[in-house]
Design a protein around this motif. Structure first.
Motif, PDB file in Angstrom:
ATOM      1  N   ASN A  52      21.566  79.240  33.140  1.00 13.15           N
ATOM      2  CA  ASN A  52      22.786  79.650  32.441  1.00 13.15           C
ATOM      3  C   ASN A  52      23.801  78.518  32.372  1.00 13.15           C
ATOM      4  OD1 ASN A  52      21.920  82.244  31.997  1.00 13.15           O
ATOM      5  ND2 ASN A  52      22.854  83.066  33.866  1.00 13.15           N
ATOM      6  N   THR A  53      23.991  77.857  33.486  1.00  4.75           N
ATOM      7  CA  THR A  53      24.997  76.802  33.540  1.00  4.75           C
ATOM      8  C   THR A  53      24.597  75.613  32.680  1.00  4.75           C
ATOM      9  OG1 THR A  53      25.588  77.526  35.759  1.00  4.75           O
ATOM     10  CG2 THR A  53      26.338  75.340  35.088  1.00  4.75           C
ATOM     11  N   LEU A  54      23.301  75.289  32.693  1.00  4.39           N
ATOM     12  CA  LEU A  54      22.852  74.193  31.834  1.00  4.39           C
ATOM     13  C   LEU A  54      23.167  74.506  30.377  1.00  4.39           C
ATOM     14  CD1 LEU A  54      19.456  73.130  33.441  1.00  4.39           C
ATOM     15  CD2 LEU A  54      21.473  71.687  33.111  1.00  4.39           C
ATOM     16  N   GLU A  55      22.933  75.744  29.981  1.00  2.00           N
ATOM     17  CA  GLU A  55      23.203  76.106  28.597  1.00  2.00           C
ATOM     18  C   GLU A  55      24.690  75.972  28.278  1.00  2.00           C
ATOM     19  OE1 GLU A  55      21.830  80.019  27.444  1.00  2.00           O
ATOM     20  OE2 GLU A  55      22.888  79.796  25.523  1.00  2.00           O
ATOM     21  N   LEU A  69      26.805  73.999  29.782  1.00  5.73           N
ATOM     22  CA  LEU A  69      27.171  72.576  29.758  1.00  5.73           C
ATOM     23  C   LEU A  69      26.698  71.885  28.485  1.00  5.73           C
ATOM     24  CD1 LEU A  69      26.508  71.741  33.515  1.00  5.73           C
ATOM     25  CD2 LEU A  69      28.726  71.740  32.355  1.00  5.73           C
ATOM     26  N   VAL A  70      25.601  72.374  27.950  1.00  7.79           N
ATOM     27  CA  VAL A  70      25.143  71.821  26.674  1.00  7.79           C
ATOM     28  C   VAL A  70      26.126  72.222  25.582  1.00  7.79           C
ATOM     29  CG1 VAL A  70      23.369  71.996  24.893  1.00  7.79           C
ATOM     30  CG2 VAL A  70      22.702  71.680  27.280  1.00  7.79           C
ATOM     31  N   GLN A  71      26.565  73.482  25.630  1.00  7.76           N
ATOM     32  CA  GLN A  71      27.529  73.962  24.642  1.00  7.76           C
ATOM     33  C   GLN A  71      28.811  73.156  24.636  1.00  7.76           C
ATOM     34  OE1 GLN A  71      28.322  78.199  25.088  1.00  7.76           O
ATOM     35  NE2 GLN A  71      26.132  78.607  24.851  1.00  7.76           N
ATOM     36  N   CYS A  72      29.297  72.818  25.804  1.00 13.04           N
ATOM     37  CA  CYS A  72      30.566  72.071  25.833  1.00 13.04           C
ATOM     38  C   CYS A  72      30.302  70.578  25.828  1.00 13.04           C
ATOM     39  CB  CYS A  72      31.438  72.509  27.005  1.00 13.04           C
ATOM     40  SG  CYS A  72      30.804  72.115  28.614  1.00 13.04           S
ATOM     41  N   GLN A  73      29.076  70.198  25.548  1.00 20.29           N
ATOM     42  CA  GLN A  73      28.700  68.798  25.341  1.00 20.29           C
ATOM     43  C   GLN A  73      28.830  67.897  26.554  1.00 20.29           C
ATOM     44  OE1 GLN A  73      29.289  67.229  21.365  1.00 20.29           O
ATOM     45  NE2 GLN A  73      30.683  68.933  20.910  1.00 20.29           N
ATOM     46  N   LEU A  74      28.806  68.503  27.732  1.00 21.90           N
ATOM     47  CA  LEU A  74      28.818  67.681  28.942  1.00 21.90           C
ATOM     48  C   LEU A  74      27.393  67.290  29.318  1.00 21.90           C
ATOM     49  CD1 LEU A  74      31.561  69.470  31.059  1.00 21.90           C
ATOM     50  CD2 LEU A  74      31.592  67.112  30.219  1.00 21.90           C
ATOM     51  N   VAL A  75      26.432  67.982  28.748  1.00 26.70           N
ATOM     52  CA  VAL A  75      25.022  67.707  29.032  1.00 26.70           C
ATOM     53  C   VAL A  75      24.252  67.689  27.723  1.00 26.70           C
ATOM     54  CG1 VAL A  75      22.928  68.729  30.021  1.00 26.70           C
ATOM     55  CG2 VAL A  75      25.017  68.638  31.381  1.00 26.70           C
ATOM     56  N   LYS A  76      23.259  66.806  27.641  1.00 23.99           N
ATOM     57  CA  LYS A  76      22.414  66.783  26.463  1.00 23.99           C
ATOM     58  C   LYS A  76      21.013  67.248  26.861  1.00 23.99           C
ATOM     59  CE  LYS A  76      22.152  64.130  22.198  1.00 23.99           C
ATOM     60  NZ  LYS A  76      20.961  64.815  21.702  1.00 23.99           N
ATOM     61  N   LYS A  77      20.427  68.064  26.001  1.00 24.82           N
ATOM     62  CA  LYS A  77      19.104  68.629  26.267  1.00 24.82           C
ATOM     63  C   LYS A  77      18.080  67.917  25.396  1.00 24.82           C
ATOM     64  CE  LYS A  77      16.898  73.210  26.140  1.00 24.82           C
ATOM     65  NZ  LYS A  77      17.197  74.647  25.997  1.00 24.82           N
ATOM     66  N   HIS A  78      16.970  67.522  25.980  1.00 21.07           N
ATOM     67  CA  HIS A  78      15.924  66.837  25.213  1.00 21.07           C
ATOM     68  C   HIS A  78      14.604  67.577  25.294  1.00 21.07           C
ATOM     69  CE1 HIS A  78      18.416  63.293  24.746  1.00 21.07           C
ATOM     70  NE2 HIS A  78      18.663  63.315  26.041  1.00 21.07           N
ATOM     71  N   GLN A  79      13.870  67.495  24.195  1.00 22.31           N
ATOM     72  CA  GLN A  79      12.542  68.096  24.152  1.00 22.31           C
ATOM     73  C   GLN A  79      11.549  66.969  23.908  1.00 22.31           C
ATOM     74  OE1 GLN A  79      12.932  71.428  24.690  1.00 22.31           O
ATOM     75  NE2 GLN A  79      10.814  71.158  25.333  1.00 22.31           N
ATOM     76  N   PHE A  80      11.207  66.235  24.955  1.00 20.97           N
ATOM     77  CA  PHE A  80      10.335  65.090  24.765  1.00 20.97           C
ATOM     78  C   PHE A  80       8.895  65.501  24.489  1.00 20.97           C
ATOM     79  CE2 PHE A  80      13.340  62.228  27.407  1.00 20.97           C
ATOM     80  CZ  PHE A  80      14.086  61.959  26.275  1.00 20.97           C
ATOM     81  N   ASP A  81       8.473  66.622  25.029  1.00 22.61           N
ATOM     82  CA  ASP A  81       7.132  67.127  24.739  1.00 22.61           C
ATOM     83  C   ASP A  81       7.163  68.644  24.804  1.00 22.61           C
ATOM     84  OD1 ASP A  81       6.948  67.926  27.435  1.00 22.61           O
ATOM     85  OD2 ASP A  81       6.237  65.937  27.990  1.00 22.61           O
ATOM     86  N   HIS A  82       6.012  69.272  24.793  1.00 21.34           N
ATOM     87  CA  HIS A  82       6.000  70.729  24.717  1.00 21.34           C
ATOM     88  C   HIS A  82       6.204  71.392  26.071  1.00 21.34           C
ATOM     89  CE1 HIS A  82       2.021  71.287  26.543  1.00 21.34           C
ATOM     90  NE2 HIS A  82       1.837  70.067  26.094  1.00 21.34           N
ATOM     91  N   THR A  83       6.297  70.602  27.141  1.00 20.32           N
ATOM     92  CA  THR A  83       6.511  71.215  28.457  1.00 20.32           C
ATOM     93  C   THR A  83       8.001  71.482  28.643  1.00 20.32           C
ATOM     94  OG1 THR A  83       6.636  69.087  29.582  1.00 20.32           O
ATOM     95  CG2 THR A  83       4.454  70.058  29.335  1.00 20.32           C
ATOM     96  N   GLN A  84       8.528  71.205  29.801  1.00 30.23           N
ATOM     97  CA  GLN A  84       9.917  71.573  30.072  1.00 30.23           C
ATOM     98  C   GLN A  84      10.915  70.714  29.286  1.00 30.23           C
ATOM     99  OE1 GLN A  84       8.463  68.974  31.498  1.00 30.23           O
ATOM    100  NE2 GLN A  84       9.161  68.958  33.598  1.00 30.23           N
TER     101      GLN A  84
END
Lengths: 155, 155
Positions: free
Chosen positions: B66-69, B71-86
């Motif tokens: 929940n918190t990661l989401e 933090l992504v919303q407020c742009q303090l964290v960036k989320k990456h999808q480097f492959d199909h895993t996590q």
DNA sequence: GTGCATGCAAATCCTTTGCAGTGAT
DNA sequence: ATCACTGCAAAGGATTTGCATGCAC
């Protein structure tokens, strides 16, 4: 017909690949190849599985996944990870290299090309001592339609 | 110490964000923020959860997600999808925009910047009638070390 | 005939969800 | 006191795996 020529071409290419790598030329693999090259969209494994089933072929999900991996290996198919859910695939033979813009609101995907990406790729490879053979560029934003809709709603 | 200043800065930023959006300022959220801004790697949710637990904090996996989401919303964290895993995450405040090169053999990730990406983004947005606010560019290849290892093995 | 590829179902991995209990406001 | 947030465990979705059967070679 153009589509048929393309299918003939990739079938030949795939046949040669399988022979050279001593892998079996099974019906399932060619049925999947043909189905993939008959479509023009970005599809996921489940959708491919369903469409194949609808056409009265009996190919298991496992084989769909196995074959997709094989086709990615021989570069007949490109695999994309647009988000954290399923991977999307598209045919890639006889298709010029392109990248994607995705609308965050309606999920529309538009393809584009820009020669500067090739420049970045070769320059960065050299600079950082990497041999680059592949890249992914995705632009995220709002398409014109969604932007106008949102502006309308607020007013 | 520089790290501490950055943490103070993002804590203030996050506090303001939570107040403006009428969300609660819970201990868990600030502990996670501090942990994230104390590291310099690309981490997944599970790793963050484990590291937090190792430091004797009791925060559930659900709260981590929940918190990661948030933090992504407020742009303090960036989320990456480097492959199909996590999904992988990294802090993004006070960090200049950058992209990634990944070695397909050893999975090493190197960051780089190239101003041409900004040019592509704005040109394509205009051309295709999109308002772009974000992008992902990943170059895949072999790093120098792995290339030399592979060449050595063959000879 | 041999052994790789398939089909099926179970297993696994990552993430989300439901719900009761807790604590920020 | 209210109700958003948390913790826990169960559910969920996508993909992988194990194993028996079948078919390309």
């Amino acid at each position: 017909m153009k589509q048929q020529e393309l299918i003939a071409q990739v079938t030949e290419y795939f046949t040669r690949y399988l022979e050279e790598h001593q892998q079996r030329k099974t019906d399932e693999r060619f049925i999947l190849l043909e189905e993939i090259y008959s479509r023009n969209d970005h599809f996921d494994a489940e959708k491919l599985f369903e469409d194949i089933k609808r056409k009265k072929h009996r190919i298991s999900r496992a084989t769909v996944y196995n074959t997709l991996e094989l086709l990615v290996q021989c570069q007949l198919v490109k695999k994309h990870q647009f988000d954290h859910t399923q991977s999307l695939f598209e045919k890639s033979f006889g298709y010029r290299q392109h990248d994607h813009i995705i609308c965050k609101n309606c999920n529309k995907v538009v393809e584009f090309c820009d020669p500067r990406i090739q420049q970045i790729t070769s320059k960065m490879g050299e600079l950082l001592d990497f041999t680059i053979d592949n890249h992914t560029l995705i632009l995220y934003g709002l398409c014109g339609d969604c932007l106008r809709d949102q502006t309308k709603k607020k007013s």
